[in-house]
Write a protein that holds these residues in place. Structure first.
Motif, PDB file in Angstrom:
ATOM      1  N   ILE A  10     -14.146  -5.566  -3.905  1.00  0.00           N
ATOM      2  CA  ILE A  10     -13.657  -4.211  -3.623  1.00  0.00           C
ATOM      3  C   ILE A  10     -13.426  -3.490  -4.942  1.00  0.00           C
ATOM      4  N   ARG A  11     -14.040  -2.326  -5.085  1.00  0.00           N
ATOM      5  CA  ARG A  11     -13.990  -1.569  -6.332  1.00  0.00           C
ATOM      6  C   ARG A  11     -12.849  -0.547  -6.335  1.00  0.00           C
ATOM      7  N   LYS A  12     -12.776   0.249  -5.276  1.00  0.00           N
ATOM      8  CA  LYS A  12     -11.733   1.265  -5.157  1.00  0.00           C
ATOM      9  C   LYS A  12     -11.270   1.339  -3.714  1.00  0.00           C
ATOM     10  N   MET A  13     -10.023   1.762  -3.524  1.00  0.00           N
ATOM     11  CA  MET A  13      -9.503   1.894  -2.172  1.00  0.00           C
ATOM     12  C   MET A  13      -8.385   2.921  -2.162  1.00  0.00           C
ATOM     13  N   ILE A  14      -8.325   3.681  -1.075  1.00  0.00           N
ATOM     14  CA  ILE A  14      -7.238   4.638  -0.870  1.00  0.00           C
ATOM     15  C   ILE A  14      -6.882   4.633   0.613  1.00  0.00           C
ATOM     16  N   LEU A  15      -5.629   4.914   0.910  1.00  0.00           N
ATOM     17  CA  LEU A  15      -5.144   4.851   2.288  1.00  0.00           C
ATOM     18  C   LEU A  15      -4.445   6.148   2.647  1.00  0.00           C
ATOM     19  N   HIS A  16      -4.785   6.719   3.807  1.00  0.00           N
ATOM     20  CA  HIS A  16      -4.165   7.943   4.310  1.00  0.00           C
ATOM     21  C   HIS A  16      -3.583   7.694   5.694  1.00  0.00           C
ATOM     22  N   LEU A  17      -2.485   8.341   5.991  1.00  0.00           N
ATOM     23  CA  LEU A  17      -1.825   8.203   7.283  1.00  0.00           C
ATOM     24  C   LEU A  17      -2.277   9.331   8.214  1.00  0.00           C
ATOM     25  N   LEU A  18      -2.901   8.967   9.346  1.00  0.00           N
ATOM     26  CA  LEU A  18      -3.387   9.949  10.315  1.00  0.00           C
ATOM     27  C   LEU A  18      -2.734   9.679  11.663  1.00  0.00           C
ATOM     28  N   ASN A  19      -1.670  10.391  11.952  1.00  0.00           N
ATOM     29  CA  ASN A  19      -0.963  10.208  13.221  1.00  0.00           C
ATOM     30  C   ASN A  19      -1.180  11.437  14.093  1.00  0.00           C
ATOM     31  N   ASN A  20      -2.247  11.431  14.850  1.00  0.00           N
ATOM     32  CA  ASN A  20      -2.560  12.573  15.716  1.00  0.00           C
ATOM     33  C   ASN A  20      -1.617  12.661  16.909  1.00  0.00           C
ATOM     34  N   GLN A  21      -0.838  11.613  17.149  1.00  0.00           N
ATOM     35  CA  GLN A  21       0.088  11.627  18.276  1.00  0.00           C
ATOM     36  C   GLN A  21       1.239  12.605  18.042  1.00  0.00           C
ATOM     37  N   ASN A  22       1.632  12.798  16.795  1.00  0.00           N
ATOM     38  CA  ASN A  22       2.698  13.764  16.498  1.00  0.00           C
ATOM     39  C   ASN A  22       2.273  14.815  15.466  1.00  0.00           C
ATOM     40  N   GLY A  23       0.948  14.872  15.201  1.00  0.00           N
ATOM     41  CA  GLY A  23       0.434  15.883  14.275  1.00  0.00           C
ATOM     42  C   GLY A  23       0.761  15.625  12.823  1.00  0.00           C
ATOM     43  N   ASP A  24       1.087  14.388  12.485  1.00  0.00           N
ATOM     44  CA  ASP A  24       1.511  14.050  11.116  1.00  0.00           C
ATOM     45  C   ASP A  24       0.339  13.476  10.325  1.00  0.00           C
ATOM     46  N   MET A  25      -0.003  14.125   9.228  1.00  0.00           N
ATOM     47  CA  MET A  25      -1.043  13.633   8.332  1.00  0.00           C
ATOM     48  C   MET A  25      -0.491  13.545   6.924  1.00  0.00           C
ATOM     49  N   LYS A  26      -0.523  12.355   6.321  1.00  0.00           N
ATOM     50  CA  LYS A  26      -0.095  12.166   4.933  1.00  0.00           C
ATOM     51  C   LYS A  26      -1.294  11.684   4.134  1.00  0.00           C
ATOM     52  N   LEU A  27      -1.687  12.471   3.146  1.00  0.00           N
ATOM     53  CA  LEU A  27      -2.846  12.139   2.325  1.00  0.00           C
ATOM     54  C   LEU A  27      -2.394  11.666   0.952  1.00  0.00           C
ATOM     55  N   SER A  28      -2.876  10.518   0.537  1.00  0.00           N
ATOM     56  CA  SER A  28      -2.531   9.980  -0.776  1.00  0.00           C
ATOM     57  C   SER A  28      -3.233  10.748  -1.885  1.00  0.00           C
ATOM     58  N   LYS A  29      -2.593  10.772  -3.031  1.00  0.00           N
ATOM     59  CA  LYS A  29      -3.183  11.395  -4.216  1.00  0.00           C
ATOM     60  C   LYS A  29      -3.566  10.368  -5.273  1.00  0.00           C
ATOM     61  N   ASP A  30      -3.298   9.109  -4.974  1.00  0.00           N
ATOM     62  CA  ASP A  30      -3.604   8.024  -5.911  1.00  0.00           C
ATOM     63  C   ASP A  30      -4.323   6.896  -5.197  1.00  0.00           C
ATOM     64  N   LEU A  31      -5.079   6.118  -5.948  1.00  0.00           N
ATOM     65  CA  LEU A  31      -5.734   4.952  -5.384  1.00  0.00           C
ATOM     66  C   LEU A  31      -4.694   3.927  -4.962  1.00  0.00           C
ATOM     67  N   PHE A  32      -5.075   3.108  -4.028  1.00  0.00           N
ATOM     68  CA  PHE A  32      -4.211   2.055  -3.500  1.00  0.00           C
ATOM     69  C   PHE A  32      -4.219   0.873  -4.468  1.00  0.00           C
ATOM     70  N   ASP A  33      -3.042   0.406  -4.828  1.00  0.00           N
ATOM     71  CA  ASP A  33      -2.916  -0.762  -5.698  1.00  0.00           C
ATOM     72  C   ASP A  33      -2.996  -2.000  -4.817  1.00  0.00           C
ATOM     73  N   ILE A  34      -4.179  -2.495  -4.645  1.00  0.00           N
ATOM     74  CA  ILE A  34      -4.431  -3.519  -3.639  1.00  0.00           C
ATOM     75  C   ILE A  34      -3.946  -4.892  -4.090  1.00  0.00           C
ATOM     76  N   SER A  35      -3.257  -5.581  -3.195  1.00  0.00           N
ATOM     77  CA  SER A  35      -2.780  -6.931  -3.470  1.00  0.00           C
ATOM     78  C   SER A  35      -3.875  -7.933  -3.115  1.00  0.00           C
ATOM     79  N   ALA A  36      -3.690  -9.166  -3.565  1.00  0.00           N
ATOM     80  CA  ALA A  36      -4.678 -10.211  -3.280  1.00  0.00           C
ATOM     81  C   ALA A  36      -4.778 -10.467  -1.772  1.00  0.00           C
ATOM     82  N   ASP A  37      -3.619 -10.430  -1.076  1.00  0.00           N
ATOM     83  CA  ASP A  37      -3.619 -10.670   0.370  1.00  0.00           C
ATOM     84  C   ASP A  37      -4.330  -9.549   1.121  1.00  0.00           C
ATOM     85  N   MET A  38      -4.038  -8.314   0.748  1.00  0.00           N
ATOM     86  CA  MET A  38      -4.685  -7.181   1.403  1.00  0.00           C
ATOM     87  C   MET A  38      -6.188  -7.188   1.128  1.00  0.00           C
ATOM     88  N   GLU A  39      -6.562  -7.518  -0.090  1.00  0.00           N
ATOM     89  CA  GLU A  39      -7.985  -7.580  -0.432  1.00  0.00           C
ATOM     90  C   GLU A  39      -8.691  -8.633   0.419  1.00  0.00           C
TER      91      GLU A  39
END
Length: 333
Positions: A10-39
């Motif tokens: 895995i070279r790069k990764m970013i995570l955004h929160l998309l909750n269409n159930q309550n209209g909440d969207m949170k967009l990250s501005k930085d890459l995800f600091d991936i752990s060994a377990d998540m990778e």
């Protein structure tokens, strides 16, 4: 193809929160600091998708919004990767908001390399599982900590995920059909997000092929032994060619029985498989040809491994008898 997880990076990764159930969207501005377990978790999901016969495949139109954004991006530039991911996440969120039946998600965009080629992943992690894990978010970054107690299911596969091969301009995906606000049920990931038409999964094609062979045999009033022989020949053709060749199978099985061939060809036409050729990636997908389930008029079912039929099992329909040979032990399951 068999995918070696150890050759996948895995070279790069970013995570955004998309909750269409309550209209909440949170967009990250930085890459995800991936752990060994998540990778390790994500690499496992990627391998499943690339190796699965349950996945669909589609050719991408490079002029469509999402492919155009990805193919015109310079993946090596962090700023471009982040901005592209945000644009893609916003587009996906707009589509998700058109149906409250579509599950909310943590949307992951990542790039990874395998055998010197770069791929893109667009994955929807189940929001309820992520929130049960060590979840923390701010205006600039959304982070998910992985631990032994995390709720993310490592054994299960994602329900909605896309892997894109930029060089081939193609994608493999898992997707589900959802009803939109206008009442139409669609595969929104392929039809509206990627703006393409995905092919039927290979596992589904194999199931249809096996069922159509059975029905054509019954239509021509073939006995059980002949039906089994048809499936055996189909499997042998696949093993010799390396793939299922529908026109060849039709001719080999039913070339001398016009009525049965006509019935089989109509079934293939119905599912748009008349001229198809497809190769399974996973041997378990061949189950309809590796095992036969024989049902009697009394409701008795016998599951028979195909490699035992000719030598150890004989079905005599004229006197209603079934002979099993070479049995050392019988167990009740």
């Amino acid at each position: 193809m068999g995918i070696n997880k150890e050759e996948l990076f895995i070279r790069k990764m970013i995570l955004h929160l998309l909750n269409n159930q309550n209209g909440d969207m949170k967009l990250s501005k930085d890459l995800f600091d991936i752990s060994a377990d998540m990778e390790d978790y994500l690499k496992g999901q990627i391998v499943k998708l690339l190796s699965s016969d349950d996945a669909k495949e589609t050719k991408l139109n490079q002029e469509s919004r999402v492919p155009n954004l990805l193919f015109s991006m310079d993946e090596s530039k962090e700023v471009e990767f982040i901005e592209t991911s945000r644009l893609i996440a916003e587009g996906l969120f707009d589509i998700m908001c058109d149906s409250f039946l579509i599950p909310a998600a943590c949307f992951v965009m990542l790039s990874f390399s395998y055998q010197e080629e770069v791929y893109y992943g667009l994955l929807k992690l189940p929001l309820e599982e992520v929130l049960k894990a060590d979840f923390r978010g701010s205006g600039d970054c959304i982070d998910v900590g992985m631990s032994k107690s995390t709720a993310l299911n490592r054994r299960g596969k994602l329900q909605e995920a896309i892997i894109i091969h930029p060089v081939k301009g193609s994608a493999r995906l898992y997707e589900k059909r959802f009803e939109m606000q206008n009442g139409e049920k669609i595969f929104y990931l392929s039809e509206r997000f990627l703006e393409s038409i995905a092919q039927m999964p290979i596992k589904r094609k194999i199931s249809i092929l096996a069922k159509s062979i059975n029905e054509a045999c019954v239509h021509h009033e073939m006995n059980v032994q002949d039906q089994i022989q048809c499936k055996k020949i189909t499997l042998e053709l696949m093993e010799n060619d390396g793939f299922f060749d529908i026109p060849k199978i039709s001719q080999e099985l039913f070339g001398n029985t016009p009525q049965a061939k006509e019935y089989f060809d109509k079934q293939m036409e119905r599912y748009d498989l008349s001229y198809d050729k497809f190769m399974p990636k996973d041997e378990t997908s061949l189950k309809p040809f590796l095992f036969y389930t024989v049902t009697t008029d009394l409701g008795v079912e016998i599951k028979v491994p195909s490699n035992l039929v000719s030598e150890y099992i004989e079905f005599r329909e004229y006197d209603g008898s079934i002979t099993l040979r070479g049995i050392d032990r019988i167990n009740l399951k």
